[in-house]
Scaffold this active site. Structure first.
Site, PDB file in Angstrom:
ATOM      1  N   HIS A 108      44.806 -54.543 -38.081  1.00  0.00           N
ATOM      2  CA  HIS A 108      44.140 -55.778 -38.073  1.00  0.00           C
ATOM      3  C   HIS A 108      44.934 -56.512 -39.497  1.00  0.00           C
ATOM      4  CE1 HIS A 108      40.497 -55.517 -35.338  1.00  0.00           C
ATOM      5  NE2 HIS A 108      40.691 -54.422 -35.627  1.00  0.00           N
ATOM      6  N   ASN A 135      34.642 -56.941 -32.503  1.00  0.00           N
ATOM      7  CA  ASN A 135      35.954 -57.458 -31.793  1.00  0.00           C
ATOM      8  C   ASN A 135      35.481 -58.344 -30.902  1.00  0.00           C
ATOM      9  OD1 ASN A 135      37.753 -55.860 -32.905  1.00  0.00           O
ATOM     10  ND2 ASN A 135      37.779 -54.050 -31.702  1.00  0.00           N
ATOM     11  N   TYR A 163      36.499 -47.059 -43.440  1.00  0.00           N
ATOM     12  CA  TYR A 163      36.464 -48.292 -44.088  1.00  0.00           C
ATOM     13  C   TYR A 163      36.614 -48.434 -45.578  1.00  0.00           C
ATOM     14  CZ  TYR A 163      36.575 -50.449 -39.296  1.00  0.00           C
ATOM     15  OH  TYR A 163      36.799 -50.799 -38.081  1.00  0.00           O
TER      16      TYR A 163
HETATM   17 FE1  HDD Z   1      38.420 -50.900 -37.335  1.00  0.00          FE
HETATM   18  C1  HDD Z   1      39.862 -52.685 -39.550  1.00  0.00           C
HETATM   19  C2  HDD Z   1      37.051 -53.410 -35.955  1.00  0.00           C
HETATM   20  C3  HDD Z   1      37.299 -49.015 -34.639  1.00  0.00           C
HETATM   21  C4  HDD Z   1      39.403 -47.955 -38.688  1.00  0.00           C
HETATM   22  N1  HDD Z   1      38.511 -52.818 -37.644  1.00  0.00           N
HETATM   23  C5  HDD Z   1      39.278 -53.387 -38.774  1.00  0.00           C
HETATM   24  C6  HDD Z   1      38.843 -54.781 -38.705  1.00  0.00           C
HETATM   25  C7  HDD Z   1      38.359 -54.924 -37.540  1.00  0.00           C
HETATM   26  C8  HDD Z   1      37.932 -53.916 -36.855  1.00  0.00           C
HETATM   27  C9  HDD Z   1      37.565 -56.470 -36.990  1.00  0.00           C
HETATM   28  C10 HDD Z   1      39.550 -55.707 -39.556  1.00  0.00           C
HETATM   29  C11 HDD Z   1      38.626 -56.114 -40.586  1.00  0.00           C
HETATM   30  C12 HDD Z   1      39.184 -57.009 -41.730  1.00  0.00           C
HETATM   31  O1  HDD Z   1      39.041 -58.133 -41.156  1.00  0.00           O
HETATM   32  O2  HDD Z   1      39.591 -56.803 -42.711  1.00  0.00           O
HETATM   33  N2  HDD Z   1      37.482 -51.238 -35.202  1.00  0.00           N
HETATM   34  C13 HDD Z   1      36.917 -52.490 -35.084  1.00  0.00           C
HETATM   35  C14 HDD Z   1      36.023 -52.268 -34.058  1.00  0.00           C
HETATM   36  C15 HDD Z   1      36.127 -50.930 -33.683  1.00  0.00           C
HETATM   37  C16 HDD Z   1      37.018 -50.293 -34.656  1.00  0.00           C
HETATM   38  C17 HDD Z   1      35.343 -53.401 -33.494  1.00  0.00           C
HETATM   39  C18 HDD Z   1      35.351 -50.103 -32.500  1.00  0.00           C
HETATM   40  C19 HDD Z   1      34.229 -50.454 -32.215  1.00  0.00           C
HETATM   41  N3  HDD Z   1      38.353 -48.694 -36.981  1.00  0.00           N
HETATM   42  C20 HDD Z   1      37.872 -48.251 -35.610  1.00  0.00           C
HETATM   43  C21 HDD Z   1      37.918 -46.930 -35.761  1.00  0.00           C
HETATM   44  C22 HDD Z   1      38.422 -46.653 -37.063  1.00  0.00           C
HETATM   45  C23 HDD Z   1      38.688 -48.025 -37.738  1.00  0.00           C
HETATM   46  C24 HDD Z   1      37.443 -45.991 -34.769  1.00  0.00           C
HETATM   47  C25 HDD Z   1      38.749 -45.110 -37.682  1.00  0.00           C
HETATM   48  C26 HDD Z   1      37.757 -44.152 -37.335  1.00  0.00           C
HETATM   49  N4  HDD Z   1      39.432 -50.357 -38.912  1.00  0.00           N
HETATM   50  C27 HDD Z   1      39.779 -49.395 -39.420  1.00  0.00           C
HETATM   51  C28 HDD Z   1      40.364 -49.195 -40.847  1.00  0.00           C
HETATM   52  C29 HDD Z   1      40.522 -50.633 -41.034  1.00  0.00           C
HETATM   53  C30 HDD Z   1      39.818 -51.532 -39.690  1.00  0.00           C
HETATM   54  C31 HDD Z   1      41.632 -48.313 -40.964  1.00  0.00           C
HETATM   55  C32 HDD Z   1      41.921 -51.230 -41.401  1.00  0.00           C
HETATM   56  C33 HDD Z   1      41.909 -52.181 -42.535  1.00  0.00           C
HETATM   57  C34 HDD Z   1      40.285 -52.096 -43.141  1.00  0.00           C
HETATM   58  O3  HDD Z   1      39.838 -51.250 -42.093  1.00  0.00           O
HETATM   59  O4  HDD Z   1      39.769 -52.576 -43.794  1.00  0.00           O
HETATM   60  O5  HDD Z   1      39.568 -48.758 -41.551  1.00  0.00           O
END
Ligand code: HDD
Length: 670
Positions: free
Chosen positions: A49, A122, A336
Site C-alpha cells: 500500500h 480494502n 501494523y
Molecule cells: Fe495490510 C498496510 C489493508 C492484510 C500487513 N493494509 C495496509 C493498508 C491497508 C491494508 C488499507 C494501508 C494502510 C495505509 O493507508 O497506511 N491488509 C489490509 C486488508 C487486509 C490486509 C484489508 C486483509 C483483510 N496486511 C494484511 C496482513 C498483514 C498486513 C495479513 C500481515 C500479517 N498491511 C500490513 C502492513 C502494512 C499494511 C505490512 C504496510 C504499511 C502499514 O501496514 O502501515 O503492516
C-alpha cells in the site's frame, strides 16, 4: 525564512565562498543544514500500500447503536467524529500509477473521544489467504520479482500466478481481483470492506459478530482495462487528482457505513465460517444496515506530514468493538504496529500530529527516538506513590478497554480448521453473480494476466487446479484463449444462494451524473449558443463540462462570439472523461472531421462504451468516425438540443456509465 534554529536567513541562493568564483566555506551553516535536511527527506515506503491518497472528514452515526455497541462514537447522531482516510493500491511503489489492476486500500482512522479506532479495509471484501503467516509469501509473490524487480504494480507475472496455482484458498479473491472491482473509476465510486468478522459489544457485555461495509453514495463504477492502461501513462495520478479536485470543488465524497450483524447463536444456521477471511456473508442472507455517513471534506495540507506519515493499525480499537480469532486478523494485530518502527523510525510514531489521538494520553511510556512528550515528575512506573498513583487506571469511569471474555480451549498445534476447507464455492458464487459484460471482462483479464505468464506449466496449473473448480464456461473460455487443453470442470457450489445480486457492480450504479466529466469537442465556428445551453443543463445536474479544442485560449463561435477553451487536445484524452458531446456548427465539425485527434477521441470513447452526444452537424463527426448514430448510448439529433428530448436522453445515457451492449465496438478502431 529561518534556519531550523530560528536564525534569520538573508540569502538562500548563494553559498558562502571566498571571492565570487572561489571555493565554498565549511562555515556555511545554512548550506550544510539545507543540504543535510534534503539528503534525508525520504523514509522507507510502506511494504505494501505504498501509493496512497488521503483526505480529512468526519463520521456521523444516523441513530444510537447502543443496543449493539457501547462505542461512544456510535451513540449520538449529533456528534461528528473527525476521520482521516487513506486510499491506496497494494502492489505498486509510491510513484506507480493509480489505475493499475489491483486491490484498493480503504483505511479509516476515527479520532473518537475514547481514542483512535482504525478500520483498515480494502475495496474487496475477502483476502488472498486465510492465515497471516502466509502474508509475506503472497506479497513476495505479487510484488516485482526479486531478481530483476519487474513488473511494477502488476499481478500479470509468473511468481504471482505460481503462488495462486499452488494455494487454492486464493481462488475467491483472485476472482474479485480479475473483475472490474480492481479498476475503480474513482475512489469516490468504490465500496469498502472491513473484511474480517469483528465483534460489537454493548454496555451489558453482549457480543455480536459484525462485518463492516462502506457504501459510496455516488454508486459503484469502474474503468475498462484498455482505458486503465492508457490512463497509467497519460495521467498516473488519475485517482489522486480526482479525489483532490472533487474535494476542492465541494463535491465531498460520501460513504455510508454498513453493518451486517450476526447473533452468535445464528452462526451455525448461517453455515459460513466467519473466521475465514476468504468468505463473505452474502447481503441477501444478512442485510447490510446503513448506520452512519462518512464525509470527506478537506484535503491534506501537506502530503508527507499527513498522507505519508499516517500509521494505521488494526489493533487500534475502542471499547464496544472487538476482535475475533480470524487468523489473518490476529497476524495483522502485530504487523501494523511493527512495520511503523522501520517506516517511521522508532516507537514514538503515535506522537506525529496525524497519528495523535484527540483523547488525552497518559501512561508510563517514555524515551525512544523522536520523543515529543516531556514527561514530568519522578514516577514512571505503576503502581507508584511518588506521583500520587497517577495516571489512574480507567476503571471507575468504565472507559477502560476490557477484552471480550471469549471462552477458549484446545490443543496447541499448527493446524487449520476443516471449516476453512471450502475454497471454491464463493468464487463460483461471485462469478455467477456478475452480469454478462462483467463476466466477459473477468475472462479477458485472466487471458491478459495468464497470457503474460512465461511458464506454460503455471498457466496450466491455474486453469486445471483453480479455474476448473469455479465455473465450466470460465475455464473453457480461458483454457481455449490460452491455447491449452480444456480440463473437465468440477464445480460443486455449496452455498445457499445461486446468485448474490449485491456482488454485481451493474446493480450498484446510481442513476445520477453528479461529478461526471463530459468533454465537449469544438473548433472555430462551433454553435456557441447550443454548447452553452447543453453545458448549463448538464452542469445543473452536477456534472462538469470541459471544452476541448486544438489550442488553449478561445475558439470563435458561429456568430463570432469567443468560446473559452478549458483543455487543449494534446494535453488531454477521452479516457479522462465519462462522456463526449459534439455540438453543431458547420465549420467546427468540418475542422474536427479532418482532425485525427478528434476522430480518435470519439472512437476511443465509443470503444470504451461511454455515452456520446451530438447535435446538428455534430452527427457528421460520429459518422466520419465510423460510429452508428443510433448505437446504444449514442444520443444524436439532427435538430438542436433545444426543446427536444436530447438533454434528458443524453443525461440518462451518461448516468448508465457504460453501454456494454455495443456489439460493434470492435469495428471501431481506437
Ligand atoms: Fe495490510 C498496510 C489493508 C492484510 C500487513 N493494509 C495496509 C493498508 C491497508 C491494508 C488499507 C494501508 C494502510 C495505509 O493507508 O497506511 N491488509 C489490509 C486488508 C487486509 C490486509 C484489508 C486483509 C483483510 N496486511 C494484511 C496482513 C498483514 C498486513 C495479513 C500481515 C500479517 N498491511 C500490513 C502492513 C502494512 C499494511 C505490512 C504496510 C504499511 C502499514 O501496514 O502501515 O503492516
Amino acid at each position: 525564512m529561518t534556519t531550523d534554529q530560528g536564525i534569520g536567513i538573508e540569502n538562500t541562493d548563494d553559498s558562502l565562498r571566498v571571492g565570487a568564483r572561489g571555493p565554498t566555506l565549511l562555515e556555511d551553516f545554512h548550506f550544510r543544514e539545507k543540504m543535510m535536511r534534503f539528503d534525508h527527506e525520504r523514509i522507507p515506503e510502506r511494504v505494501v500500500h505504498a501509493r496512497g491518497s488521503a483526505a480529512h472528514g468526519y463520521f456521523q452515526v444516523y441513530e444510537s447503536m447502543a443496543e449493539y455497541s457501547k462505542a461512544r462514537f456510535l451513540q449520538d447522531p449529533s456528534v461528528k467524529t473527525p476521520v482521516f482516510v487513506r486510499f491506496s493500491t497494494v502492489a505498486g511503489s509510491r510513484g506507480s500509477a493509480d489505475t493499475v489492476r489491483d486491490v484498493r486500500g480503504f483505511a479509516v482512522k476515527f479520532y473518537t473521544e475514547e481514542g483512535n479506532f482504525d478500520l483498515v479495509g480494502n475495496n474487496i471484501p475477502v483476502f488472498f489467504i486465510q492465515d497471516g503467516i502466509k502474508f509475506p509469501d503472497v506479497i513476495h509473490a505479487v510484488k516485482p520479482e526479486p531478481h530483476h524487480e519487474m513488473p511494477q504494480a502488476a499481478s500479470a507475472h509468473d511468481s504471482f500466478w505460481d503462488f495462486v496455482s499452488l494455494v487454492p484458498e486464493t481462488a475467491h479473491m483472485v476472482m474479485w481481483a480479475m473483475s472490474d472491482r480492481a479498476l475503480p473509476r474513482s475512489f469516490r465510486m468504490m465500496e469498502g470492506f472491513g473484511v474480517h468478522t469483528f465483534r460489537l459489544v454493548n454496555a451489558q457485555g453482549v457480543s455480536r459478530f459484525v462485518k463492516f461495509h462502506w457504501k459510496p453514495l455516488l454508486g459503484v463504477a469502474s474503468l475498462v482495462w484498455d482505458e486503465s492502461q492508457k490512463l497509467a501513462g497519460k495521467d498516473p495520478d488519475y485517482h489522486r487528482r480526482d479525489l483532490w479536485e472533487a474535494i476542492e470543488q465541494g463535491d465531498f465524497p460520501e460513504y455510508e457505513l454498513g453493518v451486517q450483524i450476526i447473533e452468535e447463536s445464528d452462526v451455525d444456521k448461517l453455515g459460513i465460517e466467519l473466521l475465514d477471511p476468504t468468505k463473505i456473508v452474502p447481503e441477501e442472507l444478512v442485510p447490510v444496515r446503513r448506520i452512519g455517513k462518512l464525509t470527506l471534506n478537506r484535503n491534506p495540507t501537506n502530503f508527507f506530514a499527513e498522507t505519508e506519515q499516517v500509521a494505521f493499525c488494526v489493533a487500534n480499537i475502542v471499547p464496544g468493538i472487538d476482535f475475533t480469532d480470524d487468523p489473518l486478523m490476529q497476524a495483522r494485530l502485530f504487523s501494523y504496529l511493527d512495520t511503523q518502527l522501520t517506516r517511521l523510525g522508532g516507537p514514538n510514531f503515535a506522537e506525529i500530529p496525524i497519528n495523535r489521538p484527540l483523547a488525552p494520553v497518559h501512561n508510563h511510556q517514555q524515551d525512544g527516538f523522536h520523543r515529543q512528550t516531556i514527561n514530568a515528575g519522578r514516577a514512571n512506573y505503576h503502581p507508584n506513590s511518588l506521583g500520587g498513583g497517577c495516571p489512574m487506571l480507567s476503571v471507575g469511569n468504565k472507559s477502560g478497554f476490557v477484552h471480550h471474555p471469549e471462552k477458549l480451549g484446545g490443543q496447541k498445534a499448527r493446524v487449520r480448521s476443516e471449516s476453512f476447507g471450502d475454497h471454491f464455492s464463493q468464487a463460483t458464487l461471485f462469478f455467477r453473480s456478475l452480469s454478462k459484460p462483467e463476466q466477459e471482462h473477468l475472462i479477458e483479464a485472466l487471458l491478459f494476466e495468464l497470457g503474460k505468464v512465461e511458464r506454460k506449466e503455471i498457466r496450466q496449473r491455474v486453469v486445471e487446479r483453480i479455474l476448473a473448480n469455479i465455473d465450466g464456461e470460465l475455464v473453457t473460455r480461458v483454457a481455449e484463449g490460452l491455447g491449452l487443453p480444456v480440463p473437465r470442470a468440477s464445480v460443486t457450489p455449496k452455498g445457499k444462494l445461486e446468485k448474490s445480486p449485491a456482488l454485481s457492480i451493474e446493480n450498484l450504479k446510481k442513476e445520477s451524473i453528479q461529478t461526471r466529466r463530459i468533454a465537449a469537442l469544438v473548433a472555430d465556428g462551433v454553435d456557441a449558443a447550443e454548447l452553452a445551453s447543453v453545458r448549463a443543463a448538464i452542469e445543473k445536474m452536477g456534472a462538469k463540462v470541459k471544452v476541448i479544442a486544438k489550442r488553449l485560449g478561445t475558439v470563435k463561435g458561429a456568430g463570432g462570439q469567443p468560446v473559452e477553451v478549458d483543455k487543449s487536445a494534446p494535453t488531454t484524452a477521452s479516457i479522462e472523461y465519462d462522456a463526449v458531446f459534439i455540438p453543431g456548427g458547420a465549420a467546427s465539425v468540418a475542422a474536427l472531421k479532418k482532425d485525427g485527434d478528434a476522430l480518435h477521441f470519439v472512437q476511443e470513447a465509443y470503444r470504451h462504451c461511454k455515452a456520446l452526444g451530438a447535435t446538428k452537424e455534430g452527427l457528421e463527426l460520429l459518422r466520419a468516425a465510423g460510429i452508428a448514430v443510433n448505437a446504444p448510448g449514442v444520443v444524436a439529433t439532427e435538430a438542436g438540443a433545444d426543446g427536444g428530448a436530447f438533454i434528458s436522453t443524453f443525461v440518462a445515457a451518461i448516468a448508465k456509465h457504460r453501454h456494454w451492449e455495443r456489439a460493434d465496438k470492435d469495428g471501431v478502431p481506437a
